[in-house]
Design a protein around this motif. Sequence first.
Motif, PDB file in Angstrom:
ATOM      1  N   ASP A 135     -20.039  -5.683   4.103  1.00  0.00           N
ATOM      2  CA  ASP A 135     -21.105  -5.084   3.671  1.00  0.00           C
ATOM      3  C   ASP A 135     -21.526  -4.947   2.107  1.00  0.00           C
ATOM      4  O   ASP A 135     -22.460  -4.878   1.568  1.00  0.00           O
ATOM      5  N   ILE A 136     -20.238  -4.926   1.508  1.00  0.00           N
ATOM      6  CA  ILE A 136     -20.334  -5.070  -0.081  1.00  0.00           C
ATOM      7  C   ILE A 136     -20.906  -6.360  -0.467  1.00  0.00           C
ATOM      8  O   ILE A 136     -21.621  -6.487  -1.389  1.00  0.00           O
ATOM      9  N   LEU A 137     -20.668  -7.425   0.147  1.00  0.00           N
ATOM     10  CA  LEU A 137     -21.277  -8.740  -0.171  1.00  0.00           C
ATOM     11  C   LEU A 137     -22.913  -8.730   0.374  1.00  0.00           C
ATOM     12  O   LEU A 137     -23.540  -9.119  -0.418  1.00  0.00           O
ATOM     13  N   LYS A 138     -23.256  -7.965   1.281  1.00  0.00           N
ATOM     14  CA  LYS A 138     -24.694  -7.797   1.856  1.00  0.00           C
ATOM     15  C   LYS A 138     -25.253  -6.875   0.747  1.00  0.00           C
ATOM     16  O   LYS A 138     -26.369  -7.318   0.502  1.00  0.00           O
ATOM     17  N   VAL A 139     -24.546  -5.882   0.342  1.00  0.00           N
ATOM     18  CA  VAL A 139     -25.222  -4.907  -0.794  1.00  0.00           C
ATOM     19  C   VAL A 139     -25.380  -5.913  -2.055  1.00  0.00           C
ATOM     20  O   VAL A 139     -26.557  -5.723  -2.713  1.00  0.00           O
ATOM     21  N   ILE A 140     -24.376  -6.664  -2.378  1.00  0.00           N
ATOM     22  CA  ILE A 140     -24.680  -7.451  -3.671  1.00  0.00           C
ATOM     23  C   ILE A 140     -25.885  -8.531  -3.466  1.00  0.00           C
ATOM     24  O   ILE A 140     -26.579  -8.682  -4.531  1.00  0.00           O
TER      25      ILE A 140
ATOM     26  N   VAL B 217     -31.534  -9.587  -4.860  1.00  0.00           N
ATOM     27  CA  VAL B 217     -32.961  -9.819  -4.358  1.00  0.00           C
ATOM     28  C   VAL B 217     -33.574  -8.804  -4.973  1.00  0.00           C
ATOM     29  O   VAL B 217     -35.103  -9.140  -5.600  1.00  0.00           O
ATOM     30  N   GLU B 218     -33.258  -7.570  -5.121  1.00  0.00           N
ATOM     31  CA  GLU B 218     -34.249  -6.557  -5.870  1.00  0.00           C
ATOM     32  C   GLU B 218     -34.117  -6.863  -7.058  1.00  0.00           C
ATOM     33  O   GLU B 218     -35.516  -6.571  -7.783  1.00  0.00           O
ATOM     34  N   GLY B 219     -33.252  -7.086  -8.079  1.00  0.00           N
ATOM     35  CA  GLY B 219     -33.410  -7.082  -9.428  1.00  0.00           C
ATOM     36  C   GLY B 219     -34.228  -8.481  -9.813  1.00  0.00           C
ATOM     37  O   GLY B 219     -34.965  -8.329 -10.861  1.00  0.00           O
TER      38      GLY B 219
ATOM     39  N   SER C  51     -26.742   2.863   8.496  1.00  0.00           N
ATOM     40  CA  SER C  51     -27.888   3.337   9.509  1.00  0.00           C
ATOM     41  C   SER C  51     -29.016   3.053   8.820  1.00  0.00           C
ATOM     42  O   SER C  51     -29.528   2.634   7.538  1.00  0.00           O
ATOM     43  N   GLU C  52     -30.221   3.027   9.686  1.00  0.00           N
ATOM     44  CA  GLU C  52     -31.675   2.678   9.339  1.00  0.00           C
ATOM     45  C   GLU C  52     -31.859   3.449   8.300  1.00  0.00           C
ATOM     46  O   GLU C  52     -32.906   3.298   7.366  1.00  0.00           O
ATOM     47  N   GLU C  53     -31.682   4.894   8.558  1.00  0.00           N
ATOM     48  CA  GLU C  53     -31.935   6.002   7.650  1.00  0.00           C
ATOM     49  C   GLU C  53     -31.540   5.601   6.051  1.00  0.00           C
ATOM     50  O   GLU C  53     -32.195   5.519   5.015  1.00  0.00           O
ATOM     51  N   PHE C  54     -30.164   5.124   6.074  1.00  0.00           N
ATOM     52  CA  PHE C  54     -29.668   4.916   4.741  1.00  0.00           C
ATOM     53  C   PHE C  54     -30.305   3.572   4.227  1.00  0.00           C
ATOM     54  O   PHE C  54     -30.574   3.612   2.890  1.00  0.00           O
ATOM     55  N   MET C  55     -30.632   2.755   4.704  1.00  0.00           N
ATOM     56  CA  MET C  55     -31.214   1.286   4.446  1.00  0.00           C
ATOM     57  C   MET C  55     -32.276   1.574   3.750  1.00  0.00           C
ATOM     58  O   MET C  55     -33.057   1.128   2.783  1.00  0.00           O
ATOM     59  N   GLU C  56     -33.363   2.543   4.590  1.00  0.00           N
ATOM     60  CA  GLU C  56     -34.736   2.646   4.029  1.00  0.00           C
ATOM     61  C   GLU C  56     -34.529   3.486   2.658  1.00  0.00           C
ATOM     62  O   GLU C  56     -35.368   3.125   1.642  1.00  0.00           O
ATOM     63  N   MET C  57     -33.658   4.444   2.713  1.00  0.00           N
ATOM     64  CA  MET C  57     -33.430   5.208   1.245  1.00  0.00           C
ATOM     65  C   MET C  57     -32.832   4.123   0.072  1.00  0.00           C
ATOM     66  O   MET C  57     -33.099   3.906  -1.162  1.00  0.00           O
ATOM     67  N   PHE C  58     -31.848   3.210   0.708  1.00  0.00           N
ATOM     68  CA  PHE C  58     -31.267   2.304  -0.319  1.00  0.00           C
ATOM     69  C   PHE C  58     -32.352   1.254  -0.834  1.00  0.00           C
ATOM     70  O   PHE C  58     -32.121   0.940  -2.102  1.00  0.00           O
ATOM     71  N   ASN C  59     -33.175   0.867  -0.125  1.00  0.00           N
ATOM     72  CA  ASN C  59     -34.231  -0.226  -0.508  1.00  0.00           C
ATOM     73  C   ASN C  59     -35.151   0.348  -1.536  1.00  0.00           C
ATOM     74  O   ASN C  59     -35.898  -0.284  -2.462  1.00  0.00           O
ATOM     75  N   VAL C  60     -35.173   1.840  -1.694  1.00  0.00           N
ATOM     76  CA  VAL C  60     -36.018   2.230  -2.885  1.00  0.00           C
ATOM     77  C   VAL C  60     -34.938   2.692  -3.863  1.00  0.00           C
ATOM     78  O   VAL C  60     -35.412   2.505  -5.052  1.00  0.00           O
ATOM     79  N   VAL C  61     -34.115   3.366  -3.699  1.00  0.00           N
ATOM     80  CA  VAL C  61     -33.186   4.073  -4.593  1.00  0.00           C
ATOM     81  C   VAL C  61     -32.348   2.857  -5.504  1.00  0.00           C
ATOM     82  O   VAL C  61     -32.224   3.149  -6.750  1.00  0.00           O
ATOM     83  N   ILE C  62     -32.295   1.539  -4.951  1.00  0.00           N
ATOM     84  CA  ILE C  62     -31.635   0.553  -5.529  1.00  0.00           C
ATOM     85  C   ILE C  62     -32.471   0.163  -6.888  1.00  0.00           C
ATOM     86  O   ILE C  62     -32.190  -0.585  -7.842  1.00  0.00           O
ATOM     87  N   GLN C  63     -33.694   0.674  -6.828  1.00  0.00           N
ATOM     88  CA  GLN C  63     -34.753   0.258  -7.989  1.00  0.00           C
ATOM     89  C   GLN C  63     -34.383   0.924  -9.212  1.00  0.00           C
ATOM     90  O   GLN C  63     -34.747   0.616 -10.327  1.00  0.00           O
TER      91      GLN C  63
ATOM     92  N   LEU D 173     -23.329  -0.139  -6.439  1.00  0.00           N
ATOM     93  CA  LEU D 173     -23.086  -1.298  -6.741  1.00  0.00           C
ATOM     94  C   LEU D 173     -24.458  -1.993  -6.752  1.00  0.00           C
ATOM     95  O   LEU D 173     -24.584  -2.865  -7.675  1.00  0.00           O
ATOM     96  N   GLY D 174     -25.182  -1.577  -5.715  1.00  0.00           N
ATOM     97  CA  GLY D 174     -26.472  -2.422  -5.752  1.00  0.00           C
ATOM     98  C   GLY D 174     -27.386  -1.985  -6.746  1.00  0.00           C
ATOM     99  O   GLY D 174     -28.004  -2.922  -7.501  1.00  0.00           O
ATOM    100  N   CYS D 175     -27.410  -0.647  -7.530  1.00  0.00           N
ATOM    101  CA  CYS D 175     -28.086  -0.455  -8.856  1.00  0.00           C
ATOM    102  C   CYS D 175     -27.540  -1.546  -9.814  1.00  0.00           C
ATOM    103  O   CYS D 175     -28.405  -2.053 -10.668  1.00  0.00           O
TER     104      CYS D 175
END
Length: 275
Positions: free
Chosen positions: A3-8, A13-15, A40-52, A225-227
């Motif tokens: 999951d760490i590699l996936k988040v990286i 991709v976001e950056g 979870s799907e809820e966490f990923m929906e939030m992650f995709n926005v907050v990573i901004q 890490l994503g941020c």
Amino acid sequence: MLDILKVIILGIVEGITEWLPVSSTGHLILVGDLLSPSMSEEFMEMFNVVIQLGAIMAVVVLYFHKLNPFSPTKTQRQKMLTWQMWIKVVIASVPAGVVGLLFDDVLDRLFYKPLPVAVMLIVYGILFIIVENRNAGRKPNVTKISELSVQMLLWIGFFQMLALIPGTSRSGATIVGALIIGVSREVAAEFTFFLAIPAMFGASLLKLAKYGFAFTAGEFGLLLLGCLVSFGLSIVAIKFLMGYIKKNDFKIFGYYRIVLGALIILVSLVQLIIG
């Protein structure tokens, strides 16, 4: 570790895609579906926005002097112009802010899906090509942010509001809107960066509030890490874009969006057939 590699990867991709007019949401949906993180799907929906938030900090760092109205090295006139710029940012932020607060849940429920994202990628890709072909050989009417009128700001704000539909690309929509009314590419891109600060901070806080700040230690670490990764790649992407558009137009991004939209549709069809 996986999951760490996936988040990286998602942070990379976001950056890269947040500041290029190609839709970071479209890329995150496509890459996220391919990686299938275990969160979870809820966490990923939030992650995709907050990573901004990481991407926003890149703008703050790169343009800190220009954004800072309290800089001791600025003259009184320069400080006044900086305050005027922030007022322009606030005015242009109003349409998206109002609609986002009122209809965020509805828009996510209706459009945060591969097909609507793909359609918006293709539509705005075509629009980029049309607008750039129309503007070929024309001199821009606006070459400084200080020249943007209230009417122009509301027009740009309207296009940023349209970007609440995933796949549109916030930067892509505002740049297209600015180009249509004769704003130079450099000013369109730079003003888009500044508009992102309140827009993305607001969207991130809204998602965090809806998620409830109920992080596990592991989830918080992945989000941080994503941020950080997003911040580093955003620095590169912003510098690249500002250098690129000094000698080139945005049509290449239009073609890329069309290809990406078609790819998302293809992947969705394959998943439908397999599933």
